[in-house]
Design a protein around this motif. Structure first.
Motif, PDB file in Angstrom:
ATOM      1  N   GLY A   1       0.792  -1.423   0.471  1.00  0.00           N
ATOM      2  CA  GLY A   1       0.044  -0.001   0.222  1.00  0.00           C
ATOM      3  C   GLY A   1       0.586   1.678   0.697  1.00  0.00           C
ATOM      4  N   SER A   2       0.298   2.256   0.015  1.00  0.00           N
ATOM      5  CA  SER A   2       0.966   3.566  -0.489  1.00  0.00           C
ATOM      6  C   SER A   2       0.185   4.651   0.003  1.00  0.00           C
ATOM      7  CB  SER A   2       0.801   4.304  -1.514  1.00  0.00           C
ATOM      8  OG  SER A   2      -0.101   4.360  -2.398  1.00  0.00           O
ATOM      9  N   ALA A   3       0.890   5.736   1.262  1.00  0.00           N
ATOM     10  CA  ALA A   3      -0.034   6.644   1.572  1.00  0.00           C
ATOM     11  C   ALA A   3       0.301   8.637   0.760  1.00  0.00           C
ATOM     12  CB  ALA A   3      -0.246   6.868   2.856  1.00  0.00           C
ATOM     13  N   PRO A   4      -0.338   9.396   1.088  1.00  0.00           N
ATOM     14  CA  PRO A   4       0.714  10.263   0.142  1.00  0.00           C
ATOM     15  C   PRO A   4       0.957  10.967   1.197  1.00  0.00           C
ATOM     16  CG  PRO A   4      -2.416  10.540   0.601  1.00  0.00           C
ATOM     17  CD  PRO A   4      -1.996   8.934   0.380  1.00  0.00           C
ATOM     18  N   ILE A   5       2.066  12.206   1.225  1.00  0.00           N
ATOM     19  CA  ILE A   5       3.236  12.931   1.578  1.00  0.00           C
ATOM     20  C   ILE A   5       1.646  14.434   1.502  1.00  0.00           C
ATOM     21  CG2 ILE A   5       4.284  14.148   2.508  1.00  0.00           C
ATOM     22  CD1 ILE A   5       6.004  11.439   1.473  1.00  0.00           C
ATOM     23  N   LEU A   6       1.092  14.770   2.464  1.00  0.00           N
ATOM     24  CA  LEU A   6       0.444  16.063   2.421  1.00  0.00           C
ATOM     25  C   LEU A   6       1.260  17.023   3.220  1.00  0.00           C
ATOM     26  CD1 LEU A   6      -3.188  14.801   2.586  1.00  0.00           C
ATOM     27  CD2 LEU A   6      -2.137  15.061   0.786  1.00  0.00           C
ATOM     28  N   SER A   7       1.101  18.417   2.113  1.00  0.00           N
ATOM     29  CA  SER A   7       1.287  18.868   2.912  1.00  0.00           C
ATOM     30  C   SER A   7       0.009  20.208   3.329  1.00  0.00           C
ATOM     31  CB  SER A   7       1.905  20.100   1.458  1.00  0.00           C
ATOM     32  OG  SER A   7       2.050  22.074   2.764  1.00  0.00           O
ATOM     33  N   ILE A   8      -0.370  20.570   4.337  1.00  0.00           N
ATOM     34  CA  ILE A   8      -1.424  21.143   4.562  1.00  0.00           C
ATOM     35  C   ILE A   8      -1.596  22.783   5.093  1.00  0.00           C
ATOM     36  CG2 ILE A   8      -4.389  21.119   6.144  1.00  0.00           C
ATOM     37  CD1 ILE A   8      -3.419  18.273   5.686  1.00  0.00           C
ATOM     38  N   LYS A   9      -2.639  23.076   4.823  1.00  0.00           N
ATOM     39  CA  LYS A   9      -2.499  24.810   5.299  1.00  0.00           C
ATOM     40  C   LYS A   9      -4.174  25.274   6.149  1.00  0.00           C
ATOM     41  CE  LYS A   9       2.097  26.254   4.773  1.00  0.00           C
ATOM     42  NZ  LYS A   9       2.318  24.728   4.212  1.00  0.00           N
ATOM     43  N   GLU A  10      -4.127  25.155   6.889  1.00  0.00           N
ATOM     44  CA  GLU A  10      -5.274  25.203   7.593  1.00  0.00           C
ATOM     45  C   GLU A  10      -6.113  26.127   8.545  1.00  0.00           C
ATOM     46  OE1 GLU A  10      -6.933  21.331   8.977  1.00  0.00           O
ATOM     47  OE2 GLU A  10      -5.106  21.718  10.667  1.00  0.00           O
ATOM     48  N   ALA A  11      -7.439  27.377   8.176  1.00  0.00           N
ATOM     49  CA  ALA A  11      -7.315  28.035   9.430  1.00  0.00           C
ATOM     50  C   ALA A  11      -8.989  28.065   9.466  1.00  0.00           C
ATOM     51  CB  ALA A  11      -6.766  29.316   8.605  1.00  0.00           C
ATOM     52  N   GLY A  12      -9.096  28.978  10.654  1.00  0.00           N
ATOM     53  CA  GLY A  12     -10.716  28.678  10.840  1.00  0.00           C
ATOM     54  C   GLY A  12     -11.069  30.066  11.659  1.00  0.00           C
ATOM     55  N   THR A  13     -12.021  30.614  11.391  1.00  0.00           N
ATOM     56  CA  THR A  13     -12.123  31.672  12.178  1.00  0.00           C
ATOM     57  C   THR A  13     -13.945  32.562  11.846  1.00  0.00           C
ATOM     58  OG1 THR A  13     -12.251  34.467  12.519  1.00  0.00           O
ATOM     59  CG2 THR A  13     -12.114  32.681  10.472  1.00  0.00           C
ATOM     60  N   VAL A  14     -14.221  33.449  13.094  1.00  0.00           N
ATOM     61  CA  VAL A  14     -15.781  33.584  12.516  1.00  0.00           C
ATOM     62  C   VAL A  14     -15.858  34.957  12.788  1.00  0.00           C
ATOM     63  CG1 VAL A  14     -17.603  33.575  13.956  1.00  0.00           C
ATOM     64  CG2 VAL A  14     -16.301  31.190  14.620  1.00  0.00           C
ATOM     65  N   ILE A  15     -15.497  35.458  11.345  1.00  0.00           N
ATOM     66  CA  ILE A  15     -16.181  36.911  10.788  1.00  0.00           C
ATOM     67  C   ILE A  15     -17.702  37.399  11.178  1.00  0.00           C
ATOM     68  CG2 ILE A  15     -16.486  36.536   8.873  1.00  0.00           C
ATOM     69  CD1 ILE A  15     -14.329  39.092   8.977  1.00  0.00           C
ATOM     70  N   HIS A  16     -17.846  38.948  11.376  1.00  0.00           N
ATOM     71  CA  HIS A  16     -19.000  39.869  11.754  1.00  0.00           C
ATOM     72  C   HIS A  16     -19.377  40.436  10.323  1.00  0.00           C
ATOM     73  CE1 HIS A  16     -20.519  38.752  15.196  1.00  0.00           C
ATOM     74  NE2 HIS A  16     -19.130  38.400  15.733  1.00  0.00           N
ATOM     75  N   ALA A  17     -19.893  40.194   9.746  1.00  0.00           N
ATOM     76  CA  ALA A  17     -20.052  41.014   8.133  1.00  0.00           C
ATOM     77  C   ALA A  17     -21.774  41.663   8.240  1.00  0.00           C
ATOM     78  CB  ALA A  17     -19.700  40.003   6.725  1.00  0.00           C
ATOM     79  N   ARG A  18     -21.348  42.348   6.747  1.00  0.00           N
ATOM     80  CA  ARG A  18     -23.690  42.391   6.743  1.00  0.00           C
ATOM     81  C   ARG A  18     -23.440  42.467   5.206  1.00  0.00           C
ATOM     82  NH1 ARG A  18     -26.451  45.113  10.611  1.00  0.00           N
ATOM     83  NH2 ARG A  18     -24.869  46.067  11.931  1.00  0.00           N
TER      84      ARG A  18
END
Length: 497
Positions: free
Chosen positions: A422-439
């Motif tokens: 079997g094989s597995a991928p080598i991943l480069s991950i960038k992630e972010a999470g936020t809550v923003i108020h807008a109109r």
């Protein structure tokens, strides 16, 4: 006598002159003359018709209105902890009505009030509000009951959605065990974990389940309800006060559940030049261009009023930082409180080998028979953007945003007894999470997702490097690293029901 003769002669002469002129024969008239006469008759008819006044507009009779037996009548009474039935008797007698009380009315219910020349209609409504009862007028019959039935329509599609995103992980790792002095041994470990979980389970978005919970909490002890989820029909039997409260609650829920946000997304990738290896300088942009209109919630997330000058200024800043490539331009409508996922990229499949053993008997003992299965796993090489908007009564949009980028940099192969299983991928991950108020009509900007891309680049001597067979002697290939920044622009527009 002579005068008479002269007169007779004159008359004969006139008659003779008239008879010399023949009358026109209609059968002898020319075709043109007949057409002219017909046209004159039609013209005269139209002139006469135009002079006839138009008939007056139709006046419909006024709609018949039943006059309430309570109108124009007043009542005066003073009651302190008086039985409800006695007060209803007085009001019915004043209005000249026959009173019918349902058996569900509490015989011990009492009311305290003072009325002086009050309208009978208002007095009855006040008593109903205080007692929680309701009434129906049928002719001269006043029918009062404690519980009544009301049907509500709930225009909502029964859907469920959920998401679960976990950002972060073990940031320090763990150390192995170590031996102590004088034969003593011990172990120590060092670990640290920082994670941010965004969970929106399916039961939280189950509209009818939440609705039933609210209904049960709102009913009186003797109230009951029936909910048909297929037709969206709710039938409730309870007091007037409970029904009025449910009506107000359902109107509020339906209004909130039917509001939507139109999200016009633009996903861009900037190949940063040498001057912007650390990314686009968004702070300089906000101070010089959007100082009065931009609201920064972090170093990489902002909201601003959408306009052509603002949008052009953002694009100018991006182009000044490097080459800009548009990855995707999806548009999506999202209902308030629901989750949506926007993905862009390619799916790369991988297979995992799994071995299970089945024990069986062969007459002399037991043996284990292996059974090999392969499970496919898909990996996204691209970007996924999860959004969950919540619209407040004031029209503010609370937006939960989770962008995740993943790129495959290589593969790790698993071997069993020297055989690749079997094989597995080598991943480069960038992630972010936020809550923003807008109109409404605002632009949300997400930046700062920077990754390094390694690529092969070839340099060669002009003309000689393209020669077949020997061109490799005049060229060389080397690894080149590029800094890429992912920028997400979201234009928000409220869609009212």
């Amino acid at each position: 006598m002579g005068k008479i003769i002269s007169l007779i002669g004159l008359l004969l002469l006139m008659l003779n002159g008239c008879s010399t002129t023949p009358l026109p024969n209609p059968n002898l008239l020319s075709h043109e003359s007949r057409n002219a006469s017909a046209s004159d008759e039609i013209r005269n008819f139209k002139d006469v018709s135009n002079r006839i006044p138009s008939p007056p507009p139709m006046i419909l009779p006024s709609v018949y209105q039943n006059i309430s037996p309570l109108s124009g009548k007043t009542v005066t009474l003073a009651a302190e902890n008086v039985n409800l039935r006695q007060i209803l008797y007085v009001i019915a007698q004043t209005a000249g009505l026959n009173l019918i009380l349902d058996t569900d009315i509490d015989a011990n219910s009492t009311i305290t009030l003072t009325l002086h020349q009050a309208s009978t209609q208002e007095a009855l409504d006040t008593v109903m509000e205080l007692s929680g009862c309701s009434y129906v007028l049928k002719g001269n019959m006043l029918y009062v009951r404690q519980y009544t039935q009301r049907t509500f329509s709930i225009p909502y599609i029964h859907t469920q959605s959920s998401f679960d995103s976990a950002l972060g992980g073990d940031i320090l790792g763990a150390s192995g065990s170590k031996s102590g002095s004088s034969g003593s041994s011990g172990s120590s470990s060092l670990s640290g974990k920082f994670a941010l979980n965004y969970k929106n389970p399916a039961e939280a978005n189950d509209f009818y389940k939440q609705l039933e919970t609210n209904i049960k909490e709102s009913l009186s002890p003797n109230g009951k309800y029936t909910l048909n989820r297929f037709t969206g029909t709710l039938v409730v039997t309870d007091t007037k006060k409970v029904l009025d409260n449910l009506d107000a609650m359902l109107q509020k829920i339906n209004k909130s559940a039917s509001r939507q946000v139109l999200i016009e997304a633009k996903i861009l990738e900037v190949v940063l030049n040498d001057e912007h290896q650390l990314g686009v300088n968004w702070q300089t942009l906000s101070q010089s261009v959007f100082q009065q209109t931009i609201n920064w919630s972090s170093a990489i997330t902002a909201s601003m009023s959408y306009s052509d000058p603002n949008f052009k200024a953002v694009m100018t800043a991006l182009h000044s930082a490097g080459n800009v490539e548009t990855l995707s331009n999806p548009n999506i409508k999202v209902t308030s409180g629901q989750s949506a996922l926007i993905s862009s990229g390619k799916i790369v499949p991988y297979w995992d080998k799994q071995i299970t053993y089945t024990t069986t008997s062969n007459g002399t003992g037991t043996i284990s028979i292996p059974e090999v299965t392969y499970t496919r796993r898909d990996v996204l090489d691209g970007i996924s953007l999860g959004v969950t908007p919540k619209i407040t009564e004031e029209g503010q949009i609370i937006l939960n945003i989770i962008p995740v980028t993943s790129s495959i940099e290589g593969e790790k192969f698993n071997r069993d007894n020297g055989v690749e299983v079997g094989s597995a991928p080598i991943l480069s991950i960038k992630e972010a999470g936020t809550v923003i108020h807008a109109r409404d009509n605002e632009l949300v900007l997400i930046g700062g997702l920077i990754n390094t891309v390694k690529k092969d680049e070839r340099k060669s001597v002009p003309l000689l490097g393209d020669l077949p067979g020997v061109g490799f002697l005049f060229s060389q290939t080397y690894k080149k690293e590029e800094k890429h920044e992912l920028v997400i622009l979201l234009k928000l527009n409220l869609v009212e029901p």
